[in-house]
Design a protein around this motif. Structure first.
Motif, PDB file in Angstrom:
ATOM      1  N   ALA A  20       0.827  -1.192   0.000  1.00  0.00           N
ATOM      2  CA  ALA A  20       0.000   0.000   0.000  1.00  0.00           C
ATOM      3  C   ALA A  20       0.868   1.251   0.000  1.00  0.00           C
ATOM      4  O   ALA A  20       1.988   1.253   0.497  1.00  0.00           O
ATOM      5  CB  ALA A  20      -0.915   0.006   1.224  1.00  0.00           C
ATOM      6  N   ALA A  21       0.351   2.316  -0.584  1.00  0.00           N
ATOM      7  CA  ALA A  21       1.020   3.606  -0.497  1.00  0.00           C
ATOM      8  C   ALA A  21       0.858   4.119   0.926  1.00  0.00           C
ATOM      9  O   ALA A  21      -0.099   3.772   1.619  1.00  0.00           O
ATOM     10  CB  ALA A  21       0.388   4.588  -1.486  1.00  0.00           C
ATOM     11  N   SER A  22       1.796   4.933   1.368  1.00  0.00           N
ATOM     12  CA  SER A  22       1.659   5.558   2.681  1.00  0.00           C
ATOM     13  C   SER A  22       1.868   7.051   2.523  1.00  0.00           C
ATOM     14  O   SER A  22       2.661   7.503   1.698  1.00  0.00           O
ATOM     15  CB  SER A  22       2.644   4.973   3.688  1.00  0.00           C
ATOM     16  N   ILE A  23       1.100   7.817   3.304  1.00  0.00           N
ATOM     17  CA  ILE A  23       1.207   9.267   3.262  1.00  0.00           C
ATOM     18  C   ILE A  23       1.373   9.785   4.676  1.00  0.00           C
ATOM     19  O   ILE A  23       0.685   9.333   5.594  1.00  0.00           O
ATOM     20  CB  ILE A  23      -0.001   9.901   2.548  1.00  0.00           C
ATOM     21  N   THR A  24       2.337  10.684   4.851  1.00  0.00           N
ATOM     22  CA  THR A  24       2.592  11.299   6.148  1.00  0.00           C
ATOM     23  C   THR A  24       2.369  12.800   6.009  1.00  0.00           C
ATOM     24  O   THR A  24       2.933  13.442   5.123  1.00  0.00           O
ATOM     25  CB  THR A  24       4.041  11.039   6.606  1.00  0.00           C
ATOM     26  N   ASN A  25       1.530  13.341   6.885  1.00  0.00           N
ATOM     27  CA  ASN A  25       1.245  14.767   6.873  1.00  0.00           C
ATOM     28  C   ASN A  25       2.222  15.466   7.809  1.00  0.00           C
ATOM     29  O   ASN A  25       2.106  15.364   9.024  1.00  0.00           O
ATOM     30  CB  ASN A  25      -0.200  15.022   7.313  1.00  0.00           C
ATOM     31  N   GLY A  49       0.721  15.336  11.440  1.00  0.00           N
ATOM     32  CA  GLY A  49       1.661  14.381  12.014  1.00  0.00           C
ATOM     33  C   GLY A  49       1.307  12.918  11.807  1.00  0.00           C
ATOM     34  O   GLY A  49       2.080  12.040  12.165  1.00  0.00           O
ATOM     35  N   ALA A  50       0.158  12.634  11.213  1.00  0.00           N
ATOM     36  CA  ALA A  50      -0.295  11.246  11.047  1.00  0.00           C
ATOM     37  C   ALA A  50       0.252  10.622   9.771  1.00  0.00           C
ATOM     38  O   ALA A  50       0.562  11.304   8.799  1.00  0.00           O
ATOM     39  CB  ALA A  50      -1.816  11.191  11.022  1.00  0.00           C
ATOM     40  N   THR A  51       0.363   9.290   9.801  1.00  0.00           N
ATOM     41  CA  THR A  51       0.711   8.502   8.624  1.00  0.00           C
ATOM     42  C   THR A  51      -0.434   7.537   8.362  1.00  0.00           C
ATOM     43  O   THR A  51      -0.918   6.881   9.276  1.00  0.00           O
ATOM     44  CB  THR A  51       2.013   7.709   8.845  1.00  0.00           C
ATOM     45  N   VAL A  52      -0.874   7.472   7.101  1.00  0.00           N
ATOM     46  CA  VAL A  52      -1.992   6.610   6.715  1.00  0.00           C
ATOM     47  C   VAL A  52      -1.548   5.744   5.545  1.00  0.00           C
ATOM     48  O   VAL A  52      -0.932   6.231   4.600  1.00  0.00           O
ATOM     49  CB  VAL A  52      -3.219   7.456   6.307  1.00  0.00           C
ATOM     50  N   ASN A  53      -1.855   4.447   5.610  1.00  0.00           N
ATOM     51  CA  ASN A  53      -1.648   3.526   4.493  1.00  0.00           C
ATOM     52  C   ASN A  53      -2.948   3.445   3.707  1.00  0.00           C
ATOM     53  O   ASN A  53      -4.025   3.342   4.298  1.00  0.00           O
ATOM     54  CB  ASN A  53      -1.260   2.132   4.987  1.00  0.00           C
ATOM     55  N   CYS A  59      -4.488   3.609  -7.404  1.00  0.00           N
ATOM     56  CA  CYS A  59      -5.580   4.572  -7.339  1.00  0.00           C
ATOM     57  C   CYS A  59      -5.142   5.891  -7.967  1.00  0.00           C
ATOM     58  O   CYS A  59      -3.986   6.062  -8.344  1.00  0.00           O
ATOM     59  CB  CYS A  59      -6.004   4.796  -5.885  1.00  0.00           C
ATOM     60  N   PHE A  60      -6.090   6.800  -8.072  1.00  0.00           N
ATOM     61  CA  PHE A  60      -5.832   8.165  -8.482  1.00  0.00           C
ATOM     62  C   PHE A  60      -6.037   9.041  -7.259  1.00  0.00           C
ATOM     63  O   PHE A  60      -6.990   8.837  -6.499  1.00  0.00           O
ATOM     64  CB  PHE A  60      -6.798   8.600  -9.590  1.00  0.00           C
ATOM     65  N   VAL A  61      -5.158  10.030  -7.064  1.00  0.00           N
ATOM     66  CA  VAL A  61      -5.245  10.888  -5.880  1.00  0.00           C
ATOM     67  C   VAL A  61      -5.145  12.346  -6.302  1.00  0.00           C
ATOM     68  O   VAL A  61      -4.270  12.710  -7.089  1.00  0.00           O
ATOM     69  CB  VAL A  61      -4.111  10.574  -4.873  1.00  0.00           C
ATOM     70  N   THR A  62      -6.059  13.172  -5.767  1.00  0.00           N
ATOM     71  CA  THR A  62      -5.933  14.614  -5.903  1.00  0.00           C
ATOM     72  C   THR A  62      -5.370  15.113  -4.582  1.00  0.00           C
ATOM     73  O   THR A  62      -5.973  14.932  -3.525  1.00  0.00           O
ATOM     74  CB  THR A  62      -7.288  15.276  -6.206  1.00  0.00           C
ATOM     75  N   THR A  76       5.707   6.159  -1.137  1.00  0.00           N
ATOM     76  CA  THR A  76       5.754   6.848   0.146  1.00  0.00           C
ATOM     77  C   THR A  76       5.636   8.329  -0.154  1.00  0.00           C
ATOM     78  O   THR A  76       6.386   8.863  -0.971  1.00  0.00           O
ATOM     79  CB  THR A  76       7.084   6.565   0.875  1.00  0.00           C
ATOM     80  N   ILE A  77       4.674   8.985   0.483  1.00  0.00           N
ATOM     81  CA  ILE A  77       4.382  10.381   0.177  1.00  0.00           C
ATOM     82  C   ILE A  77       4.438  11.190   1.462  1.00  0.00           C
ATOM     83  O   ILE A  77       3.928  10.759   2.501  1.00  0.00           O
ATOM     84  CB  ILE A  77       2.971  10.513  -0.444  1.00  0.00           C
ATOM     85  N   ASP A  78       5.038  12.374   1.398  1.00  0.00           N
ATOM     86  CA  ASP A  78       5.019  13.331   2.500  1.00  0.00           C
ATOM     87  C   ASP A  78       4.243  14.549   2.034  1.00  0.00           C
ATOM     88  O   ASP A  78       4.402  14.992   0.893  1.00  0.00           O
ATOM     89  CB  ASP A  78       6.432  13.785   2.886  1.00  0.00           C
ATOM     90  N   ILE A  79       3.415  15.100   2.918  1.00  0.00           N
ATOM     91  CA  ILE A  79       2.774  16.384   2.644  1.00  0.00           C
ATOM     92  C   ILE A  79       3.568  17.435   3.407  1.00  0.00           C
ATOM     93  O   ILE A  79       3.702  17.354   4.627  1.00  0.00           O
ATOM     94  CB  ILE A  79       1.301  16.402   3.090  1.00  0.00           C
ATOM     95  N   VAL A  80       4.136  18.382   2.666  1.00  0.00           N
ATOM     96  CA  VAL A  80       4.937  19.457   3.247  1.00  0.00           C
ATOM     97  C   VAL A  80       4.424  20.772   2.675  1.00  0.00           C
ATOM     98  O   VAL A  80       4.419  20.965   1.462  1.00  0.00           O
ATOM     99  CB  VAL A  80       6.442  19.261   2.904  1.00  0.00           C
ATOM    100  N   ASN A  81       3.958  21.656   3.555  1.00  0.00           N
ATOM    101  CA  ASN A  81       3.406  22.954   3.135  1.00  0.00           C
ATOM    102  C   ASN A  81       2.279  22.778   2.122  1.00  0.00           C
ATOM    103  O   ASN A  81       2.191  23.518   1.150  1.00  0.00           O
ATOM    104  CB  ASN A  81       4.501  23.861   2.583  1.00  0.00           C
ATOM    105  N   GLY A  82       1.446  21.764   2.319  1.00  0.00           N
ATOM    106  CA  GLY A  82       0.297  21.523   1.458  1.00  0.00           C
ATOM    107  C   GLY A  82       0.598  20.849   0.138  1.00  0.00           C
ATOM    108  O   GLY A  82      -0.297  20.566  -0.633  1.00  0.00           O
ATOM    109  N   ALA A  83       1.868  20.584  -0.138  1.00  0.00           N
ATOM    110  CA  ALA A  83       2.259  19.937  -1.395  1.00  0.00           C
ATOM    111  C   ALA A  83       2.756  18.524  -1.124  1.00  0.00           C
ATOM    112  O   ALA A  83       3.354  18.251  -0.070  1.00  0.00           O
ATOM    113  CB  ALA A  83       3.347  20.746  -2.093  1.00  0.00           C
TER     114      ALA A  83
END
Length: 87
Positions: A20-25, A49-53, A59-62, A76-83
């Motif tokens: 699975a992809a993971s995203i950390t805010n 501060g959360a990480t979600v798988n 999938c497609f993500v906006t 693996t994706i990080d959200i930094v300053n909204g990007a």
């Protein structure tokens, strides 16, 4: 509404596996992504501060910035300053 979004995010996190992809805010505020998987579109909130798988089969993500990405399920994706920063 917020509880529904959080419930969907938790459900997606539990379904996610090793591929699975993971995203950390990394931002100080919650961010919302729009995830389209198997024809179903949902809003997924990622708390500060959360990480979600999610997205175990692609999938497609906006992203919060409005950028659209196609994910295969192992990113693996990080959200930094909204990007989003995809690794």
């Amino acid at each position: 509404m917020k509880n529904i979004i959080l419930g969907l995010a938790l459900s997606l996190a539990m379904v996610g596996g090793a591929t699975a992809a993971s995203i950390t805010n990394k931002d100080a505020q919650s961010q919302v992504l729009i995830v389209t998987e198997s024809g179903n579109k949902i809003e997924m909130a990622v708390e500060a501060g959360a990480t979600v798988n999610f997205c175990p089969t692609g999938c497609f993500v906006t992203m919060p910035s409005g950028d659209r990405e196609t994910l295969a399920g192992g990113e693996t994706i990080d959200i930094v300053n909204g990007a989003a920063v995809i690794k």
